[in-house]
Design a protein around this motif. Structure first.
Motif, PDB file in Angstrom:
ATOM      1  N   ALA A 136       0.146  -1.196   0.138  1.00 16.26           N
ATOM      2  CA  ALA A 136      -0.403  -0.310  -0.364  1.00 16.26           C
ATOM      3  C   ALA A 136       0.892   1.853   0.417  1.00 16.26           C
ATOM      4  O   ALA A 136       1.829   1.654   0.974  1.00 16.26           O
ATOM      5  N   GLY A 137       0.574   1.737  -0.843  1.00 14.65           N
ATOM      6  CA  GLY A 137       1.394   3.763  -0.745  1.00 14.65           C
ATOM      7  C   GLY A 137       2.459   3.261  -1.546  1.00 14.65           C
ATOM      8  O   GLY A 137       2.796   4.337  -1.746  1.00 14.65           O
ATOM      9  N   ASP A 138       3.252   2.204  -1.652  1.00 10.15           N
ATOM     10  CA  ASP A 138       4.473   1.862  -1.968  1.00 10.15           C
ATOM     11  C   ASP A 138       4.713   1.386  -4.415  1.00 10.15           C
ATOM     12  O   ASP A 138       4.568   0.244  -4.271  1.00 10.15           O
ATOM     13  N   VAL A 139       4.424   2.257  -4.838  1.00  8.55           N
ATOM     14  CA  VAL A 139       4.938   2.239  -6.260  1.00  8.55           C
ATOM     15  C   VAL A 139       5.803   2.485  -6.713  1.00  8.55           C
ATOM     16  O   VAL A 139       6.730   3.980  -6.371  1.00  8.55           O
ATOM     17  N   ARG A 140       6.742   1.648  -7.388  1.00 12.17           N
ATOM     18  CA  ARG A 140       7.898   2.389  -7.924  1.00 12.17           C
ATOM     19  C   ARG A 140       8.218   1.716  -9.418  1.00 12.17           C
ATOM     20  O   ARG A 140       7.380   1.387 -10.147  1.00 12.17           O
ATOM     21  N   VAL A 141       8.638   2.823 -10.374  1.00 10.75           N
ATOM     22  CA  VAL A 141       8.966   2.162 -11.580  1.00 10.75           C
ATOM     23  C   VAL A 141      10.420   1.527 -11.284  1.00 10.75           C
ATOM     24  O   VAL A 141      11.678   2.042 -11.503  1.00 10.75           O
ATOM     25  N   GLU A 142      10.581   0.845 -12.117  1.00 12.69           N
ATOM     26  CA  GLU A 142      12.250  -0.440 -11.578  1.00 12.69           C
ATOM     27  C   GLU A 142      12.460  -0.340 -13.324  1.00 12.69           C
ATOM     28  O   GLU A 142      11.197  -1.074 -14.307  1.00 12.69           O
TER      29      GLU A 142
ATOM     30  N   LEU B 227      -6.238   1.978  -7.483  1.00 11.86           N
ATOM     31  CA  LEU B 227      -5.827   2.721  -6.060  1.00 11.86           C
ATOM     32  C   LEU B 227      -6.492   1.525  -4.743  1.00 11.86           C
ATOM     33  O   LEU B 227      -6.352   1.637  -3.934  1.00 11.86           O
ATOM     34  N   HIS B 228      -7.273   0.269  -4.825  1.00  9.49           N
ATOM     35  CA  HIS B 228      -7.895  -0.641  -4.465  1.00  9.49           C
ATOM     36  C   HIS B 228      -6.478  -0.861  -3.900  1.00  9.49           C
ATOM     37  O   HIS B 228      -6.368  -1.253  -2.338  1.00  9.49           O
ATOM     38  N   PRO B 229      -5.675  -1.612  -4.538  1.00  7.67           N
ATOM     39  CA  PRO B 229      -4.511  -2.555  -3.603  1.00  7.67           C
ATOM     40  C   PRO B 229      -3.378  -1.394  -2.902  1.00  7.67           C
ATOM     41  O   PRO B 229      -2.728  -1.645  -2.007  1.00  7.67           O
ATOM     42  N   TYR B 230      -3.609  -0.184  -3.911  1.00  8.21           N
ATOM     43  CA  TYR B 230      -2.225   0.685  -2.651  1.00  8.21           C
ATOM     44  C   TYR B 230      -2.685   1.441  -2.297  1.00  8.21           C
ATOM     45  O   TYR B 230      -2.657   1.819  -1.123  1.00  8.21           O
ATOM     46  N   HIS B 231      -4.513   0.855  -1.510  1.00 13.74           N
ATOM     47  CA  HIS B 231      -4.819   1.292  -0.144  1.00 13.74           C
ATOM     48  C   HIS B 231      -4.916   0.164   0.812  1.00 13.74           C
ATOM     49  O   HIS B 231      -4.324   0.180   2.113  1.00 13.74           O
ATOM     50  N   SER B 232      -4.688  -1.543   0.268  1.00  9.18           N
ATOM     51  CA  SER B 232      -4.573  -2.417   1.334  1.00  9.18           C
ATOM     52  C   SER B 232      -4.025  -3.546   0.599  1.00  9.18           C
ATOM     53  O   SER B 232      -4.127  -4.322   1.346  1.00  9.18           O
ATOM     54  N   MET B 233      -3.037  -3.293  -0.388  1.00  8.16           N
ATOM     55  CA  MET B 233      -2.073  -4.495  -0.766  1.00  8.16           C
ATOM     56  C   MET B 233      -1.176  -4.584   0.579  1.00  8.16           C
ATOM     57  O   MET B 233       0.086  -3.557   1.337  1.00  8.16           O
ATOM     58  N   LYS B 234      -0.503  -5.828   1.100  1.00  8.74           N
ATOM     59  CA  LYS B 234       0.638  -6.056   1.859  1.00  8.74           C
ATOM     60  C   LYS B 234       1.887  -5.779   1.422  1.00  8.74           C
ATOM     61  O   LYS B 234       1.971  -6.199   0.632  1.00  8.74           O
ATOM     62  N   PRO B 235       3.012  -5.108   1.770  1.00 13.70           N
ATOM     63  CA  PRO B 235       4.091  -5.302   2.210  1.00 13.70           C
ATOM     64  C   PRO B 235       4.703  -6.286   1.489  1.00 13.70           C
ATOM     65  O   PRO B 235       4.353  -7.333   2.121  1.00 13.70           O
TER      66      PRO B 235
ATOM     67  N   ASP C 130      -1.004  11.136  -6.320  1.00 11.59           N
ATOM     68  CA  ASP C 130      -1.852  12.346  -6.897  1.00 11.59           C
ATOM     69  C   ASP C 130      -3.537  11.904  -6.470  1.00 11.59           C
ATOM     70  O   ASP C 130      -4.352  12.652  -6.423  1.00 11.59           O
ATOM     71  N   MET C 131      -3.476  11.271  -7.291  1.00 15.21           N
ATOM     72  CA  MET C 131      -4.517  10.627  -7.576  1.00 15.21           C
ATOM     73  C   MET C 131      -5.421  10.005  -6.360  1.00 15.21           C
ATOM     74  O   MET C 131      -6.784   9.702  -5.882  1.00 15.21           O
ATOM     75  N   ASP C 132      -4.616   9.440  -5.117  1.00 14.53           N
ATOM     76  CA  ASP C 132      -5.105   8.881  -4.206  1.00 14.53           C
ATOM     77  C   ASP C 132      -5.869  10.079  -3.669  1.00 14.53           C
ATOM     78  O   ASP C 132      -6.694  10.252  -2.257  1.00 14.53           O
ATOM     79  N   ALA C 133      -5.176  11.295  -3.644  1.00 10.03           N
ATOM     80  CA  ALA C 133      -5.091  12.729  -2.715  1.00 10.03           C
ATOM     81  C   ALA C 133      -6.610  13.272  -3.248  1.00 10.03           C
ATOM     82  O   ALA C 133      -6.412  14.285  -2.766  1.00 10.03           O
TER      83      ALA C 133
END
Lengths: 347, 347
Positions: free
Chosen positions: B9-15, B42-50, B334-337
């Motif tokens: 959740a909240g952890d998006v990276r371009v790799e 945004l659903h996993p962006y809120h809920s995904m376990k690290p 930004d979309m989440d906010a």
């Protein structure tokens, strides 16, 4: 006059009560020629708590107008009329949309407002909206009376399921339930051009009538086995349309399991549940449409009368036994025991 | 190549990851021109376990074909193509029915089988079925690229809601949700002839676009107050059609409360619930129809391309901010906010 009163589960009595009278200038008094027992009447027959104050019963009626209120203009004394199972003004926006069962000025029978119709006489509110004259027919035309009575509820309830599902010619339709409404749904699906009709039911005396009316396949298996059988019959894809004429949760689940992706489930069995699966795993993921509700038979009745009179349809065949009004308690018991499919009551 | 991976959740990276390669003769490799972030991302962006193993992201793509497998015949190197958010063969009975999102040979992106499309390059399975060429347009025609990208998901998801509801000219349509899909549903409802479009949403920067696209009324109130407002706007009868573009239970309940008797609720917000009210007190009693599901945009895309190219519709206006692929994490944030309605990503 005599009227049918239920005093608790399994306790139906025909008793003498006061004759109904005109209460509003829009009322009519109708003398019953034929009435019948509905599958939905069996719900209180199973569950009603005993009490001193009985519950008036019945909502299906073919009768002759005896008296009309001063504002009634479309029916007159002596007319043979069908009373749809809900009364309505038939003029408001909701009625004009074709959903008379939700008319804001209408209602159902057999409650504090209006008595039930398993009686010798009935007061019909909003008679201009709530009664449909059968032109050119009298109560002596006995052969057509059963089919005309089905237009008060059972056949047109099956028809409503098929209509709401927007059955198109060539489609595969599965009917869940071999009661009188399920069989009526088979007949209606055939009328609307269904190519293949799979009837799920295990009472062969009933499914035989379904086959005569157009069912191409009968699936007697229930549960997982029944679902698999329908999928096997449809190359694994399922049925374009499912008509659900039961109202219990297993029938609901069976319905979405046998529906083809993008298909329609149309319910007319009054749901004995409030919540059910509608999410990704049931309806949403496969774009299933859920439709149906109390049948606004008033919307369909005028188109159906000529089909009955010219013999195109013979929905009265759901009545497999005739009772007098005095025998109504036996009619309930026999339907409950499933020895009678649908009881026809002469008055 | 660069690709977008979510690690929690909240952890998006371009790799940097390995370039995709043709795995099956029916695959194509497509170089991304534009991609974007979806509300459903945004659903996993809120809920995904690290976790150490990230989740590949993205399912919306406008790109140029780089390479095709030996059995691909309808697209070729250099074509500008739109990839619908689900891949499908587009030839099986379910696809021919117009429900490609449930193609038994197809699937979704961003899982073990196929990577997500927020990347420089993507492998597209069943390329003949899964890609649609935009004729006569190149990646240098920048003005039309946003609207073309919306045909990969967001606009045609809104369109699907309207299509499944079978909106007819003259009807009143209520849209629940002022996100990019809800606004797209407004535009689609207008295209299908809705006379009155009530948009339920409280972000005026968003509802303003809805008004430009055809919303005749905006209801900012929520809950009981919002329901009452819609009923007041419709003489107490409610809306013929409700397009539900949220996916949460309050939106579902609001939808059946504002629907007119006999009306249709069409859902395209992915339900974050499985069970919901469908019985006499919610859907059945008023003959409400519930429809919708994952939008088979493949079914609509060819008809929509000319409307975009001739300017009839401009669905790309849902993109209110542009990011580079390297800035994708910011786009999510930004979309989440809710400071960005929908993020447009140039690659």
């Amino acid at each position: 006059m005599k009227a049918t009163i239920m005093y608790g589960a399994g306790d139906v009595r025909v008793e003498n009560v006061a004759d109904p009278v005109i209460q509003h200038p829009t009322d009519a008094i109708v003398r019953t020629v034929r009435t019948c027992v509905c599958g939905s009447d069996l719900h209180p027959y199973h569950s009603m708590k005993p009490g001193r104050h009985g519950q008036s019963m019945g909502h299906e009626l073919l009768g002759v107008v005896e008296e009309t209120g001063s504002e009634v203009s479309t029916v007159k004394k002596g007319d043979l009329v069908i009373a749809p199972f809900a009364w309505s003004d038939n003029t408001c926006p909701i009625c004009r949309d074709g959903f008379q069962t939700a008319c804001p000025h209408g209602g159902f029978y057999a409650n504090r407002q209006t008595a039930g119709l398993q009686a010798e006489l009935s007061r019909i509110p909003l008679a201009d909206g709530s009664l449909v004259v059968v032109p050119g027919v009298t109560e002596r035309d006995e052969a057509v009376l059963p089919s005309l009575l089905t237009l008060s509820d059972v056949y047109l309830t099956g028809y409503h399921a098929a209509h709401m599902a927007r059955i198109r010619p060539g489609q595969t339709v599965t009917v869940v339930g071999d009661g009188a409404v399920g069989l009526s749904a088979v007949l209606a699906a055939k009328q609307l051009g269904a190519e293949r009709i799979i009837l799920m039911g295990r009472h062969t005396d009933r499914t035989d009538l379904g086959v005569e009316w157009g069912a191409t396949d009968v699936v007697a298996e229930r549960g997982e086995e029944g679902i698999q059988k329908v999928l096997d019959l449809t190359e694994g894809y399922g049925s374009h349309v499912v008509l659900e004429a039961v109202g219990l949760m297993p029938a609901y689940e069976q319905s979405y399991r046998v529906a083809r992706t993008g298909g329609v489930i149309s319910r007319v069995g009054v749901p004995q549940y409030e919540e059910a699966g509608v999410g990704f795993g049931s309806l949403f993921g496969r774009n299933l449409t859920l439709t149906g509700g109390p049948a606004p038979v008033r919307a369909y009745i005028e188109d159906a009368i000529p089909l009955v009179l010219d013999g195109t349809i013979d929905p009265g065949r759901v009545f497999d036994r005739t009772y007098t009004l005095d025998e109504t308690a036996t009619a309930y018991a026999d339907m409950d025991a499933r020895t009678t499919l649908k009881a026809f009551i002469t008055v």
